[in-house]
Design a protein around this motif. Structure first.
Motif, PDB file in Angstrom:
ATOM      1  N   SER A 214       0.815  -1.217   0.000  1.00  0.00           N
ATOM      2  CA  SER A 214       0.000   0.000   0.000  1.00  0.00           C
ATOM      3  C   SER A 214       0.847   1.265   0.000  1.00  0.00           C
ATOM      4  O   SER A 214       0.400   2.308  -0.512  1.00  0.00           O
ATOM      5  CB  SER A 214      -0.933   0.003   1.211  1.00  0.00           C
ATOM      6  N   VAL A 215       2.041   1.207   0.562  1.00  0.00           N
ATOM      7  CA  VAL A 215       2.836   2.428   0.732  1.00  0.00           C
ATOM      8  C   VAL A 215       4.068   2.473  -0.167  1.00  0.00           C
ATOM      9  O   VAL A 215       4.640   3.548  -0.384  1.00  0.00           O
ATOM     10  CB  VAL A 215       3.279   2.586   2.208  1.00  0.00           C
ATOM     11  N   MET A 216       4.507   1.345  -0.700  1.00  0.00           N
ATOM     12  CA  MET A 216       5.743   1.332  -1.475  1.00  0.00           C
ATOM     13  C   MET A 216       5.503   1.791  -2.901  1.00  0.00           C
ATOM     14  O   MET A 216       4.418   1.604  -3.464  1.00  0.00           O
ATOM     15  CB  MET A 216       6.351  -0.076  -1.460  1.00  0.00           C
ATOM     16  N   GLU A 217       6.528   2.378  -3.476  1.00  0.00           N
ATOM     17  CA  GLU A 217       6.457   2.839  -4.865  1.00  0.00           C
ATOM     18  C   GLU A 217       6.228   1.649  -5.795  1.00  0.00           C
ATOM     19  O   GLU A 217       6.918   0.619  -5.684  1.00  0.00           O
ATOM     20  CB  GLU A 217       7.764   3.545  -5.225  1.00  0.00           C
ATOM     21  N   PRO A 218       5.279   1.742  -6.720  1.00  0.00           N
ATOM     22  CA  PRO A 218       4.973   0.604  -7.610  1.00  0.00           C
ATOM     23  C   PRO A 218       6.186   0.109  -8.385  1.00  0.00           C
ATOM     24  O   PRO A 218       6.306  -1.095  -8.644  1.00  0.00           O
ATOM     25  CB  PRO A 218       3.904   1.181  -8.552  1.00  0.00           C
ATOM     26  N   LYS A 219       7.085   1.020  -8.727  1.00  0.00           N
ATOM     27  CA  LYS A 219       8.281   0.605  -9.475  1.00  0.00           C
ATOM     28  C   LYS A 219       9.106  -0.375  -8.656  1.00  0.00           C
ATOM     29  O   LYS A 219       9.595  -1.392  -9.171  1.00  0.00           O
ATOM     30  CB  LYS A 219       9.107   1.835  -9.832  1.00  0.00           C
ATOM     31  N   LEU A 220       9.288  -0.082  -7.367  1.00  0.00           N
ATOM     32  CA  LEU A 220      10.060  -0.973  -6.499  1.00  0.00           C
ATOM     33  C   LEU A 220       9.324  -2.278  -6.247  1.00  0.00           C
ATOM     34  O   LEU A 220       9.953  -3.343  -6.112  1.00  0.00           O
ATOM     35  CB  LEU A 220      10.353  -0.276  -5.166  1.00  0.00           C
TER      36      LEU A 220
END
Length: 321
Positions: free
Chosen positions: A152-158
């Motif tokens: 929910s909080v992490m960047e989608p790229k990562l």
């Protein structure tokens, strides 16, 4: 009625009245009931009604969720850093974070946060089967919650780059990954759990030192797994099936490829370690000064008289433990 001789066979149906026969038939049911009660007690059925069991399970759920969130984000941060050898940072992150969580949760619930540790504790008789099943369910739920927060909080790229920090088999065969899971988990059990489950040694060393050894064994296993293969796509051993389950459910895709390895390998290691642990010495050897002195043995073997008194040689069977 005359008492029968010892050599005679007594027929209960002929020697006793019906009401006495009924008494003896009823008495035969008592061992059966006792056996059933003993079986239920050994399974830990009574713990299902204890509030302390559910408090421990809640502790495992919260601790596992927090551990997954903290550990995974830290590992991704290490791998995504601009360090030349970021993989060398991962074992240190595993060691520090695992140590902090162990020293907090061990006094509360035992500090498992891992179905593998719960399973070996069950094999060793430290945890009942009922409590173990509740703990494992709590750990899996905690993993799902922890990785849901990460997603929910992490960047989608990562998230896509590191597959949500899940356990993936890439660059090596499943058989090789299974062997690594077995070997590294066995090392953690042999080094860390052997000490942690030894009450005397744990008391002598103290909780902080025991947590250092357990966390250090996990960091060592991770270091070995990510360096020995030399494969860039292999993220290392899971050591924790719950940690692999959460991202597999939430991210899916390649994480289901060989997912069984992260369950079968550690649990096989538990059974292998249990087979070894039951044959470990219960007490350490106590050495006597000069007992195996090489010079003394040489003098006895090369005595000028040629007659050697075997009773002068101290054997290990005479050790006083």
């Amino acid at each position: 009625m005359d008492s029968p001789n010892n050599s005679q066979v007594v027929d209960n149906n002929e020697q006793f009245p019906r009401h006495v026969q009924g008494y003896y038939e009823t008495k035969c049911l008592v061992p059966k009931l006792s056996l059933d009660n003993k079986l239920l007690a050994s399974l830990g059925a009574h713990e299902l009604l204890r509030i302390e069991t559910w408090k421990g399970a809640m502790t495992e759920l919260v601790a596992t969720a927090s551990l997954m969130f903290t550990l995974t984000t830290s590992i991704i941060a290490c791998l995504d850093s601009h360090e030349v050898y970021p993989k060398f940072l991962v074992p240190f992150a595993v060691f520090i974070i695992t140590f902090l969580f162990l020293i907090v949760t061990v006094p509360l619930s035992g500090g498992h946060m891992n179905p593998v540790l719960t399973f070996i504790a069950t094999l060793k008789g430290l945890v009942t089967i009922s409590r173990a099943l509740i703990y494992m369910l709590a750990q899996c739920m905690g993993s799902i919650i922890g990785f849901f927060i990460i997603k929910s909080v992490m960047e989608p790229k990562l998230i896509h780059m590191y597959c949500l920090g899940g356990c993936a088999i890439s660059g090596i065969k499943q058989q090789e990954a299974l062997l690594l899971e077995f070997s590294c988990t066995f090392v953690v059990l042999f080094v860390g759990i052997t000490l942690a489950f030894d009450k005397k040694k744990s008391k002598d060393l103290g909780l902080p030192m025991v947590c250092v050894v357990v966390a250090g064994s996990m960091g060592l296993a991770v270091f070995v797994s990510i360096t020995v293969t030399g494969q860039a796509g292999y993220a290392g051993v899971g050591l924790n099936p719950a940690r692999c389950l959460g991202p597999a459910l939430l991210y899916g895709g390649p994480l289901w490829n060989g997912h069984w390895v992260f369950w079968v390998g550690p649990f096989l290691a538990c059974m292998g370690y249990y087979a070894v642990s039951i044959n470990l010495p219960k007490q350490g050897l106590v050495w006597v000064d000069g007992e195996y002195d090489v010079l003394k043995l040489a003098k006895l073997a090369m005595g000028s008289c040629g007659n050697i008194n075997v009773s002068n040689i101290a054997l290990s069977s005479d050790l006083q433990v």
